[in-house]
Design a protein around this motif. Structure first.
Motif, mmCIF file in Angstrom:
data_model
loop_
_atom_site.group_PDB
_atom_site.id
_atom_site.type_symbol
_atom_site.label_atom_id
_atom_site.label_comp_id
_atom_site.label_asym_id
_atom_site.label_seq_id
_atom_site.Cartn_x
_atom_site.Cartn_y
_atom_site.Cartn_z
ATOM 1 N N SER A 259 0.817 -1.088 -0.110
ATOM 2 C CA SER A 259 0.107 -0.054 -0.084
ATOM 3 C C SER A 259 0.872 1.281 -0.021
ATOM 4 O O SER A 259 0.388 2.519 0.076
ATOM 5 N N ASP A 260 2.268 1.044 -0.135
ATOM 6 C CA ASP A 260 2.985 2.189 -0.040
ATOM 7 C C ASP A 260 4.630 1.955 -1.078
ATOM 8 O O ASP A 260 4.481 0.925 -1.436
ATOM 9 N N LEU A 261 5.270 2.840 -0.920
ATOM 10 C CA LEU A 261 6.560 2.929 -1.536
ATOM 11 C C LEU A 261 7.425 1.972 -0.553
ATOM 12 O O LEU A 261 6.983 1.861 0.549
ATOM 13 N N PRO A 262 8.552 1.311 -1.099
ATOM 14 C CA PRO A 262 9.264 0.497 -0.324
ATOM 15 C C PRO A 262 10.247 1.346 0.797
ATOM 16 O O PRO A 262 10.264 2.372 0.282
ATOM 17 N N TYR A 263 10.561 0.869 1.892
ATOM 18 C CA TYR A 263 11.350 1.597 2.800
ATOM 19 C C TYR A 263 12.777 0.633 2.737
ATOM 20 O O TYR A 263 12.750 -0.269 3.053
ATOM 21 N N ASP A 282 14.281 7.766 -7.398
ATOM 22 C CA ASP A 282 14.598 9.268 -7.998
ATOM 23 C C ASP A 282 13.254 9.835 -8.745
ATOM 24 O O ASP A 282 13.361 10.441 -9.930
ATOM 25 N N GLY A 283 12.220 9.495 -8.186
ATOM 26 C CA GLY A 283 10.820 10.210 -8.392
ATOM 27 C C GLY A 283 10.178 9.542 -9.265
ATOM 28 O O GLY A 283 9.124 9.853 -9.878
ATOM 29 N N ASN A 284 10.699 8.042 -9.694
ATOM 30 C CA ASN A 284 10.188 7.339 -10.855
ATOM 31 C C ASN A 284 8.937 6.265 -10.342
ATOM 32 O O ASN A 284 8.315 5.740 -11.161
ATOM 33 N N THR A 324 17.659 1.774 -11.639
ATOM 34 C CA THR A 324 16.976 2.462 -12.330
ATOM 35 C C THR A 324 15.651 1.843 -12.605
ATOM 36 O O THR A 324 15.431 0.770 -13.126
ATOM 37 N N LYS A 325 14.384 2.601 -12.415
ATOM 38 C CA LYS A 325 13.272 2.080 -12.552
ATOM 39 C C LYS A 325 12.750 2.404 -14.316
ATOM 40 O O LYS A 325 13.032 3.504 -14.703
ATOM 41 N N THR A 326 12.265 1.545 -14.853
ATOM 42 C CA THR A 326 11.795 1.543 -16.243
ATOM 43 C C THR A 326 10.464 2.401 -16.295
ATOM 44 O O THR A 326 9.657 2.322 -15.252
#
Length: 599
Positions: A259-263, A282-284, A324-326
């Motif tokens: 339910s959230d971004l990873p920590y 990096d905001g992606n 890096t996220k695609t």
């Protein structure tokens, strides 16, 4: 698991008890276990529980009475001074208490904290790095590193309804070095945990258990909005629990709740657990991601997704080895929100399951949960090329009666014209969120013929099995062995079963080839496989160890068990007595010393 609450974030809720609770948690109530309550922590007195063992399976023998030994010291935990709540908090808490007492009290056992937090499900305080005692055998050198397990552990005692998946994430790590072990238990310092710790009381509602029925949903929604307007929290910072799993990819170790971004976290040389912060690549990465990313052991890429209640209901992406996220690949061919907790990959494809559990607004109107089972929906499997840049080649296959929450593994056959998926099929799926004790998970092997569109499937075991794991080196390719938790019933785990899923489709015998029961009154969790020599490509697939935390409800003692994965009875080669009990939880991960040093 933050797991089941998922990204239905804005519509659901769940699990801790508060100092201000008006709800009568009488210790004399027939459904209320005897509890010790200190400050905002709860420690239960162990209760005697019996478990049947089958004669053909070898239970763990009771260890002989040890000679008296000097107790290993437990480092003192600094006391926390109770905080005086602010005036707005007092007002909002009073409204919460009114809702919990008169509008939506926890009437069902699945959301009654007296029931949900009984036995070894009760929360514990943090534990600084504390030396452990090896009471049986010796720890193999290949276990130098850390085994870390995630799970729910409410920071505050619940004021009202609480579900098993609602607790704040707590990591229990056993750091092993040269045959010695150190246990540490720490909360993941999420935004939710931090603001509630600083406020001295719960601020954000339980996402899974707190939104049942229109009246309760409207009331709690209004208070939550008022808290945000009053500046008690900022929802853009995330309100997830990070209580479901862990994953190592992109050069970082993560605690994850979907339910959230990873920590991002790290393990210090002394065994302490440090939360580095919420990570958005990096905001992606937006909003959330699955708690079950798949890491290809050969390319070190991580494949993942997120899902939610608004279109696109499913979004697929991957993360390169350098972190890096695609770009996102939105999947609009999923036409309604579905509960998508896990998925699988092969060398060519990613496979998603569209099961009968999803958003259920009719139940919300009737006073039930907004997430539920739709018996009229036909489950299906979606297949997309794993390097797809859009969903143009996404294909869906109807698989009636196939509802999976976890996927074990998948691989390609026939030159990529056939996909094989191994996963536990949840029978009586309507009980998944309310009565886990009524669920039976039957591990099945599914074959999808991409040329003809035909789907065939058959069970590989009739035993109630879930939380299946494999040798991590075999993710996405043909594997033979699976190690699964035995539910008797779930969510308690009475042992570990080893399956050989290579049995031909014409042979319908049960594929369990080894089994270890933990013994009467003893329960564990998800097993994890650790290879003896992860760098040896010639090693046998099952040449390694299966590890798990196990708790004895009769004595109140917890242990870390190491089992020989090759032996016919999963023989115990080492047992570590833990300085304090470890509550039951969700998913774990073993990280080798060499990888810990890179974090």
């Amino acid at each position: 698991m933050d797991a089941f609450s998922s990204t239905f974030l804005s519509t659901l809720s769940q699990h801790p008890k508060s100092l201000l609770s008006p709800y009568n948690y009488s210790p004399n109530s027939p459904c209320s276990p005897a509890l010790k309550v200190s400050s905002v922590r709860m420690e239960e007195r162990p209760q005697t529980t019996t478990t049947r063992t089958k004669p053909q399976e070898k239970p763990t023998p009771s260890p002989p009475k040890p000679t008296p030994k000097k107790e290993l010291p437990i480092k003192p935990i600094p006391s926390r001074t109770p905080l005086e709540p602010s005036f707005p908090s007092v007002i909002f808490n009073a409204f919460d208490d009114f809702i919990n007492t008169f509008i939506d009290p926890p009437l069902r056992s699945s959301i009654d904290p007296r029931y949900v937090l009984s036995d070894n499900f009760a929360p514990v305080d943090e534990l600084p790095p504390t030396e452990c005692e090896v009471v049986e055998g010796s720890l193999p050198p290949c276990l130098d590193g850390a085994y870390i397990r995630n799970g729910p552990n409410p920071q505050y005692l619940p004021r009202g309804p609480y579900h098993l998946f609602d607790g704040d994430g707590m990591l229990h790590s056993i750091r092993i070095s040269q045959g010695k072990a150190t246990l540490c238990s720490r909360y993941v310092k999420t935004y939710k945990y931090t603001i509630e710790r600083d406020a001295g009381s719960p601020v954000i509602p339980n996402v899974f258990s707190g939104f049942n029925g229109l009246t309760a949903s409207a009331a709690r929604g209004a208070i939550t909005a008022a808290r945000a307007i009053a500046g008690q929290f900022n929802p853009t910072n995330g309100i997830g629990l990070a209580n479901t799993s862990l994953a190592l990819f992109g050069g970082k170790l993560f605690a994850i709740g979907e339910s959230d971004l990873p920590y991002a976290i790290k393990i210090a040389p002394d065994g302490d657990i440090i939360t580095l912060g919420r990570h958005d690549f990096d905001g992606n990465l937006f909003m959330s991601m699955t708690a079950h990313p798949k890491i290809d052991p050969e390319t070190n890429e991580a494949f993942a997704f997120r899902y939610g209640p608004i279109p696109p209901f499913l979004t697929y992406f991957r993360i390169e080895p350098n972190g890096t996220k695609t770009p996102d690949v939105p999947i609009f061919s999923m036409t309604r929100p579905s509960f998508l907790h896990d998925f699988a990959i092969t060398k060519k494809y990613a496979i998603f399951s569209d099961i009968q559990i999803g958003m259920n607004p009719i139940e919300l109107i009737r006073g039930g949960s907004p997430v539920g089972a739709d018996s009229g929906k036909i489950p299906r499997l979606g297949v997309i090329p794993r390097y797809a840049k859009d969903e143009s080649k996404m294909r869906w296959f109807d698989v009636p009666g196939f509802n999976i929450v976890h996927a074990i593994n998948a691989w390609d056959e026939d030159g990529g014209d056939t996909i094989v998926l191994v996963a536990p099929n949840i029978l009586s799926v309507e009980h998944t969120l309310e009565r886990m004790d009524l669920i039976h998970a039957c591990v099945e092997k599914v074959k999808i013929d991409l040329k003809t569109g035909m789907v065939s499937r058959h069970p590989v075991s009739t035993r109630n099995l879930d939380f299946g794991v494999i040798n991590p080196a075999y993710v996405g390719k043909n594997n033979k062995y699976v190690y699964a938790a035995i539910g008797d019933p779930m969510p308690k785990v009475t042992g570990v079963a080893k399956l050989d899923v290579s049995v031909a489709e014409t042979d319908r015998r049960d594929c369990i080839v080894a089994c270890r029961l933990f013994g009467e009154g003893c329960f564990g969790g998800e097993p994890f496989f650790v290879a003896k020599d992860a760098n040896n490509p010639e090693a046998d697939e099952d040449d390694g160890y299966v590890v798990s935390y196990v708790h004895n409800e009769k004595t109140g003692e917890s242990r870390f068990l190491v089992m020989d994965a090759k032996s016919p009875n999963l023989d115990i080669v080492a047992a570590v007595k833990l300085p304090r009990r470890v509550p039951y939880g969700f998913h774990g991960l073993f990280v080798r010393e060499s990888d810990l040093n890179k974090l």
